[in-house]
Design a protein around this motif. Structure first.
Motif, PDB file in Angstrom:
ATOM      1  N   VAL A 114       0.854  -1.191   0.000  1.00 53.48           N
ATOM      2  CA  VAL A 114       0.000   0.000   0.000  1.00 53.48           C
ATOM      3  C   VAL A 114       0.887   1.236   0.000  1.00 53.48           C
ATOM      4  CG1 VAL A 114      -1.772   1.248   1.255  1.00 53.48           C
ATOM      5  CG2 VAL A 114      -1.736  -1.247   1.265  1.00 53.48           C
ATOM      6  N   GLY A 115       0.531   2.205  -0.836  1.00 53.19           N
ATOM      7  CA  GLY A 115       1.354   3.400  -0.940  1.00 53.19           C
ATOM      8  C   GLY A 115       1.035   4.405   0.159  1.00 53.19           C
ATOM      9  N   ASP A 116       1.765   5.498   0.124  1.00 52.27           N
ATOM     10  CA  ASP A 116       1.513   6.565   1.111  1.00 52.27           C
ATOM     11  C   ASP A 116       0.092   7.100   0.964  1.00 52.27           C
ATOM     12  OD1 ASP A 116       4.127   6.213   1.729  1.00 52.27           O
ATOM     13  OD2 ASP A 116       4.824   8.105   0.849  1.00 52.27           O
TER      14      ASP A 116
ATOM     15  N   TYR B 250       6.424  18.931   9.182  1.00 51.42           N
ATOM     16  CA  TYR B 250       6.309  17.949   8.105  1.00 51.42           C
ATOM     17  C   TYR B 250       5.480  16.761   8.571  1.00 51.42           C
ATOM     18  CZ  TYR B 250       7.620  15.532   3.828  1.00 51.42           C
ATOM     19  OH  TYR B 250       7.581  14.891   2.633  1.00 51.42           O
ATOM     20  N   VAL B 251       6.106  15.675   8.967  1.00 51.97           N
ATOM     21  CA  VAL B 251       5.341  14.501   9.371  1.00 51.97           C
ATOM     22  C   VAL B 251       5.266  14.433  10.897  1.00 51.97           C
ATOM     23  CG1 VAL B 251       5.821  13.176   7.302  1.00 51.97           C
ATOM     24  CG2 VAL B 251       7.431  13.117   9.240  1.00 51.97           C
ATOM     25  N   ARG B 252       4.424  13.506  11.375  1.00 50.07           N
ATOM     26  CA  ARG B 252       4.131  13.450  12.804  1.00 50.07           C
ATOM     27  C   ARG B 252       4.719  12.187  13.442  1.00 50.07           C
ATOM     28  NH1 ARG B 252      -1.835  13.817  15.768  1.00 50.07           N
ATOM     29  NH2 ARG B 252      -0.998  13.481  17.860  1.00 50.07           N
ATOM     30  N   PRO B 253       5.460  12.369  14.523  1.00 46.00           N
ATOM     31  CA  PRO B 253       5.910  11.164  15.256  1.00 46.00           C
ATOM     32  C   PRO B 253       4.712  10.448  15.878  1.00 46.00           C
ATOM     33  CG  PRO B 253       7.134  13.137  15.907  1.00 46.00           C
ATOM     34  CD  PRO B 253       5.968  13.604  15.105  1.00 46.00           C
ATOM     35  N   SER B 254       4.931   9.242  16.335  1.00 46.08           N
ATOM     36  CA  SER B 254       3.796   8.465  16.840  1.00 46.08           C
ATOM     37  C   SER B 254       3.257   8.997  18.156  1.00 46.08           C
ATOM     38  CB  SER B 254       4.210   6.997  17.007  1.00 46.08           C
ATOM     39  OG  SER B 254       5.248   6.913  17.975  1.00 46.08           O
TER      40      SER B 254
ATOM     41  N   GLN C  29      -0.011  10.626   4.993  1.00 43.55           N
ATOM     42  CA  GLN C  29       0.486   9.666   5.976  1.00 43.55           C
ATOM     43  C   GLN C  29       1.377   8.667   5.247  1.00 43.55           C
ATOM     44  OE1 GLN C  29      -2.614   7.729   8.182  1.00 43.55           O
ATOM     45  NE2 GLN C  29      -1.210   6.791   9.661  1.00 43.55           N
ATOM     46  N   PRO C  30       2.684   8.848   5.375  1.00 51.54           N
ATOM     47  CA  PRO C  30       3.586   7.919   4.692  1.00 51.54           C
ATOM     48  C   PRO C  30       3.369   6.488   5.189  1.00 51.54           C
ATOM     49  CG  PRO C  30       4.782   9.815   5.536  1.00 51.54           C
ATOM     50  CD  PRO C  30       3.425   9.863   6.117  1.00 51.54           C
ATOM     51  N   THR C  31       3.641   5.563   4.357  1.00 49.85           N
ATOM     52  CA  THR C  31       3.510   4.157   4.735  1.00 49.85           C
ATOM     53  C   THR C  31       4.362   3.870   5.970  1.00 49.85           C
ATOM     54  OG1 THR C  31       3.162   3.551   2.439  1.00 49.85           O
ATOM     55  CG2 THR C  31       3.815   1.784   3.948  1.00 49.85           C
ATOM     56  N   GLY C  32       3.734   3.306   6.975  1.00 49.71           N
ATOM     57  CA  GLY C  32       4.456   2.973   8.200  1.00 49.71           C
ATOM     58  C   GLY C  32       4.314   3.995   9.292  1.00 49.71           C
ATOM     59  N   ALA C  33       3.900   5.205   8.939  1.00 51.93           N
ATOM     60  CA  ALA C  33       3.698   6.227   9.974  1.00 51.93           C
ATOM     61  C   ALA C  33       2.412   5.922  10.728  1.00 51.93           C
ATOM     62  CB  ALA C  33       3.633   7.605   9.348  1.00 51.93           C
TER      63      ALA C  33
END
Lengths: 720, 469
Positions: free
Chosen positions: B1-3, B463-467, B99-103
């Motif tokens: 599955v992609g981002d 940018y992106v969000r930590p868990s 949401q990047p894959t794995g985030a």
């Protein structure tokens, strides 16, 4: 976070995120002038009720929730351009409120020409305006007479009317004057009448028989018939029996003074008869009236109005004036006072107003490493002035005044002042000419500087952001440091040189045990515990009968050098308690701390420096003076003045301090006369949020009598 | 599955998807370029000093560039997909969920009406286009809404054992400060509340919280004596019955270890005679013979206890970044009071200091709202996301006024990585509003009043969000 933390609210809506810029201008005197901002918005949004005309606008500091600037929307433009559609909004600040009403107003009218002969005067009599009525050379007045040979019958009369208050829609507060009879005759009467308005009946309030002498009359508004009346009539009347007039059938009326009813600062008619002094209204009487009469958006009830008690003499605007014009004239006449406003702190609140003496020492300091333009020009330098004035007959006269000015050498630069249509005399013209030349004897310290970083607030010991640096309470001064002082122009170094409190150099500052260190002159001093602001003791100074040069010396007297070191700057301060208003006469130094310095560099003789003067009103006041002791000073001594010659007029001093100005000798907070530094008055600041810069406009001095002379023509015509 | 890259309707965990830009069926994202926003700075420079002075800085808007591939079986289907994209781009505002894959958690970019910068038609068996879009967006990516406080009671007594006029907020998520959305229901009419957040750098604390002084615990001054009163904070007050009209020191407070900075000061006091007029003033004794606050004239014709606004107290270099050290002060504060009209006494209960500073170690945002006639049963909302204030009926949710309410100051932010303390005064500044041209009668202050607060925010990321943060 170093975003500019300003928020803008218009009406009930917050627009901070939508405005492209905010520009705020504040001026001295007056305070906030305007706020302008642009809001990009589609035209269908443009009828936003929050942007309606007269809607309130506030710029506030997000950190403190304090209002920085306030205004009411005055101009709204729908603008379309290549950049899109936007609303361009201008909100006028409190300063503009002072120009929104223009009305005639009479405080004290002393002009005989304000009276006219009434058409009620009967055939046998006549009235003429004349000068030198009292044979003393100064008085102007009216001569009411029945001409020789005329038959004077019952009810014949000569009347003069005063209608200026009616035209100004003001009531009578007080009328004083003198009448002098040419004869003694119980059938002739001097009469006073008043009425509410044209067409309504006159009411008697005075009727006295001719007794051949002079009588001073003084009638105030609480005298029954005068209450609420606007029209005055004075008369010379025959009550009964006919007679043939001779050359003594006259009465002369002179020194006529008419007071209009004033308002209190809260906006209520001031009906207290004792507030209308027999000499003249004071400066603050007029300021409080302006607050109550013309400035409804200002918080008159809580206004800070300093009571300088400067008699203002004739003060009448028959042709109307705005609050700004009246306040400008009052401040110019005092020479030391200014007025300003601070924004209301809550939505819908009234603007804070202050009338106070203009500060003489700097609030702010900045290094000249920011953009600045400080011209030094000969444009306004003069050593000769011609003053044109009108004598009592209205004839123009000229008085020439000169001043020796080494700057100009043998050259002559001559100015011309026209005192306009006000009646004057040679002495006044000479005084004003000298004032003018004094004010124009050296180049202005004015110019502009741009604040693009926080600058030092000398009073609070902290730094102020560009939007916080503006002319504020009592006029704000800024000291501009020379950029070639490399030790100081780095801001981070400044902290190193401030902050340490200096030692109080006085050995007995709080008079806790006894009066050691103080000695008396024309008074008795003692330690008092009836009042104190520090500890329990204070220094009581009770005048001895004999004169007004009443003071306690702090340290030694004439010929001594006390506490200080030559070449340094100091601040002396203390608190004075004035238990009751002092009775006249008082010394001009009354209720001040005075420092005397002898130094060759200052010129010969004693040089006297005075603190602010405590008002002659019961209360407790802080006195303060910053001064510099030249390096060649040979004497320096201090006096705490009582200044009253009345034995019941005691005052008390306490909490005295004398401290060296903070910092090293090359960084004195209050250095005076250093050519590298310039202390100037901030007369305007214009802050632009998009660049976070404030452009300050500076002047060397506030508008004084002399400065105002340039515009006196217009003012005096207005004052009529 | 992609981002996960898609246009959605709301910032929620399961939003309605309007167009998935990376479904790997019709749309595929080959390049997602969303560089963090650049700072716009106001820098003062000249040739007289090395370097420059950064007077202010704020983030600019950002541009998100996305390269897409659109593959369909026919030209008509391809045109339909392009139209879907065009309609999303043409919206005045939109949201991109990323949401990047794995985030673990997504972020949302708020975008504005944008355009297609490039389309390339490929010669292929199917309809195959590569499309580049450039989206104008807010500087920050937003995380899912987080709740800091949920239905917590704040008590209007600075000495209350539980949440006295505020509370410490939990850990704040995100990269940069985020505006709060605070909703509040009250047990009393809230007329002029003060809401604020004080943010402290790690390791930096306020001496006491809240910063307040009980009058009865101070050093009593002239003509002052302690009187028990259950309606007062701490159960007592001091009563000043002056012998003369002079202003004198009525009470003196001292404290150690006070952080440098600016403080907004309020004094809870009341007259015993309605028509009396008192003037109250604060003096800080210290540097250069101290600082004098503004005159607070108690002119309102009411003897009830109210908060008098004594101005902003500067302690040390309040506005300057305390770059090198955490400075604290020992303070000595004197409350002066004088009766300028009347014959009664003055009661003083307590004094509170609300931090109000832009200092590096103590950043604050405060706001005072004049809510006029908002009353019990209504919820007041300070919405920092919209920079708006409004109310609605608590039970029905019906909005009371869409116009908003008068306010000054800034709706608070919370700052991640710092300790954030939220303040709430139910009734600030009742004395100074006496000069307002309003017929509304501002009620007295009560220490037994309380409000119930809920505070949420959208954490902001570059940018992106930590868990977990």
């Amino acid at each position: 976070m170093i975003d500019v933390p300003l928020c803008l609210t218009a009406g009930l809506r917050r627009y901070t995120h939508r405005v492209t810029d905010i520009v705020m201008r504040t001026e001295f005197p007056g305070g906030g002038k305007y706020i302008t901002f642009d809001i990009p918005m589609a035209m269908y949004e443009a009828d936003d009720v929050n942007l309606a005309l007269r809607s309130r606008v506030y710029v506030s500091d997000a950190r403190t929730a304090r209002v920085v600037a306030e205004g009411r929307i005055a101009d709204v433009s729908k603008v379309t351009s290549e950049e899109g559609q936007m609303m361009r909004v201008t909100a006028w600040g409190p300063k503009v409120h002072a120009t929104e009403q223009s009305a005639p107003v009479i405080y004290l009218d002393t002009r005989a020409s304000s009276w006219d002969m009434s058409d009620a005067t009967t055939q046998a009599g006549s009235a003429a305006e004349m000068e030198d009525v009292d044979d003393a050379g100064e008085s102007l007045g009216w001569w009411l007479r029945f001409d020789t040979g005329n038959t004077v019958t019952t009810s014949d009369k000569v009347h003069i009317d005063y209608r200026q208050l009616y035209f100004a829609d003001q009531s009578i507060a007080r009328i004083t004057g003198t009448y002098r009879w040419g004869l003694t005759d119980g059938s002739y009467r001097f009469t006073g009448r008043s009425r509410h308005q044209i067409g309504s009946p006159f009411w008697w309030y005075r009727s006295t028989a001719a007794n051949g002498g002079s009588v001073n009359f003084d009638d105030r508004m609480d005298l029954g018939p005068l209450v609420g009346h606007q029209l005055l009539r004075l008369g010379f009347e025959r009550l009964d029996t006919s007679t043939t007039a001779t050359q003594t059938h006259w009465v002369k009326v002179y020194n006529l003074k008419v007071w209009g009813l004033r308002y209190t600062a809260s906006g209520l008619p001031d009906t207290n008869r004792d507030n209308y002094l027999s000499t003249s209204p004071y400066d603050w009487h007029i300021v409080e009236d302006v607050l109550g009469r013309l400035l409804p958006d200002f918080d008159g009830a809580n206004a800070q109005v300093q009571k300088l008690n400067k008699p203002m003499g004739h003060f009448a605007y028959l042709h109307s004036a705005t609050a700004e014009q009246i306040l400008a004239d009052v401040c110019a006449a005092t020479g030391t006072m200014g007025w300003t406003t601070e924004p209301a702190q809550y939505y819908g609140g009234k603007t804070n107003f202050q009338y106070w003496s203009v500060a003489t020492y700097p609030n702010y300091e900045m290094s000249l490493d920011s953009p600045a333009d400080l011209p030094k020009s000969i444009t306004e330098i003069y050593n000769k002035v011609t003053v044109r004035w009108l004598d009592k007959k209205g004839r123009p006269r000229n008085t020439v005044v000169t001043r020796d000015l080494p700057l100009l050498g043998t050259a002559t630069r001559q100015a011309f002042i026209d005192l306009g249509s006000t009646l004057n005399d040679a002495a006044t013209a000479t005084t004003l000419g000298n004032e003018f030349l004094k004010a124009h004897s050296k180049p202005s310290g004015g110019g502009t500087v741009t604040i693009n970083r926080p600058i030092k607030d000398l009073w609070l010991g902290e730094y102020r952001q560009p939007w916080e640096v503006r002319p504020r309470i009592a006029g704000t001064r800024i000291r501009l440091r020379s950029p070639n002082d490399l030790d100081c122009h780095q801001m981070q170094n400044w902290n190193d040189k401030t902050g340490a409190e200096k030692v109080n150099l006085l050995p007995n500052p709080s008079i806790e045990m006894d009066t050691t260190g103080y000695s008396e002159n024309q008074c008795t001093i003692s330690r008092s515990t009836a009042w104190s602001t520090r500890g329990v003791g204070s220094l009581r100074i009770v005048p001895s009968a004999g004169g007004t040069d009443v003071y306690a010396a702090m340290g030694g007297g004439t010929g001594s050098f006390n506490y200080v070191t030559a070449g340094k700057s100091y601040r002396v301060k203390g608190t004075i308690q004035v238990p009751q208003a002092q009775a006249a006469p008082t010394d001009s130094r009354a209720r001040t701390i005075v420092v005397y310095i002898v130094a060759a560099s200052l010129g010969a003789g004693y040089h006297e420096y005075r603190s602010n003067q405590a008002p002659n009103v019961a209360g407790t006041y802080d006195l303060q003076l910053d001064f510099h002791v030249p390096s060649d000073a040979t004497e320096c001594f201090f006096r705490l003045y009582n200044g009253s010659g009345t034995t019941t007029d005691d005052v008390r001093y306490d909490n005295m301090s004398l401290r060296e100005a903070n910092g090293t000798d090359d960084y004195n907070l209050f250095t005076l006369g250093d050519d590298r530094d310039r202390v100037a008055l901030i007369v305007a600041s214009e802050y632009t949020a998009s660049t976070n810069t404030a452009r300050l406009e500076l002047e060397s001095e506030p508008p004084s009598v002399a400065k105002a002379l340039r515009n006196l023509n217009a003012k005096e015509v207005r004052r009529a | 599955v992609g981002d996960l890259i898609r246009f959605v309707d709301t910032i929620t965990a399961s939003p309605t998807v309007r167009l998935n830009l990376n479904d790997e069926s019709v749309w595929a994202c080959t390049n997602f370029d969303a560089p963090p926003p650049r700072l716009r700075r106001a820098i003062a420079t000249n040739l007289l000093n090395p370097g420059g002075y950064v007077a202010s800085a704020s983030h600019e808007m950002r541009t998100i560039t996305i390269r897409l591939e659109c593959i369909t079986n026919s030209q008509d289907l391809g045109a339909t997909e392009l139209q879907k994209l065009a309609r999303e781009l043409d919206r005045p505002k939109n949201l991109i969920q990323y949401q990047p894959t794995g985030a673990t958690k997504p972020v949302f970019f708020r975008t504005y009406r944008s355009d297609v910068s490039d389309i390339l038609d490929m010669v292929a068996a199917k309809t195959f286009r590569t499309i580049t879009i450039e989206l104008l967006a807010d500087p920050y990516a937003l995380g899912l809404s987080e709740t800091l406080v949920n239905g917590v009671t704040i008590n209007n007594d600075p000495a209350h054992v539980t949440n006295p006029m505020g509370l410490t907020l939990g850990a704040v998520l995100g990269d940069v400060p985020a505006p709060l959305r605070v909703s509040c229901t009250g047990s009393v009419n809230a007329v002029m509340p003060l809401l604020g957040v004080t943010t402290m750098q790690p390791g930096y604390t306020l001496a006491t919280r809240p910063l307040f002084f009980q009058a009865e615990s101070g050093t009593l001054g002239t003509d002052a004596s302690v009187v028990s009163d259950a309606a007062m904070s701490g159960g007592s007050k001091i009563r000043v019955t002056p012998g003369t009209a002079n202003s004198s020191v009525r009470v003196t407070f001292t404290a150690d270890q006070f952080p440098v900075g600016n403080y907004r000061v309020f004094l809870r006091c009341g007259k015993t005679v309605n028509a009396d007029v008192w003037t109250v003033r604060l003096q800080q004794v210290g540097w250069n013979d101290g600082w004098w606050g503004e005159d607070a004239k108690l002119t309102i014709s009411s003897a009830a206890m109210r908060w008098a606004d004594l101005g902003v107290l500067p302690l040390g270099s309040g506005n300057m970044d305390a770059d090198n050290e955490r400075l604290t002060y020992q303070i000595l504060l004197r409350v002066w009071a004088g009766r300028t009209r009347g014959s009664g006494s003055l009661d003083i209960d307590a004094m509170i200091l609300i931090p109000a500073d832009g200092n590096r170690f103590l950043a604050c945002r405060n706001i005072i709202t004049d809510l006029g006639e908002v009353y019990t049963g209504h919820t007041i909302v300070w919405d920092g996301n919209q920079d708006a204030i409004y109310t609605h009926e608590t039970s029905t949710g019906r909005v009371q006024s869409a116009l908003g309410y008068p306010s000054v100051g800034g709706i608070p932010w919370v700052v991640p990585g710092h300790t954030n303390y939220l303040w709430y005064m139910v009734n600030a500044t009742h004395y100074t509003v006496s000069n307002i041209t309003s017929s509304f009668v501002y009620p007295a202050d009560s220490i037994t009043a309380s409000v119930v607060l809920t505070a949420t925010y959208f954490p902001r990321y570059l940018y992106v969000r930590p868990s977990a943060s």
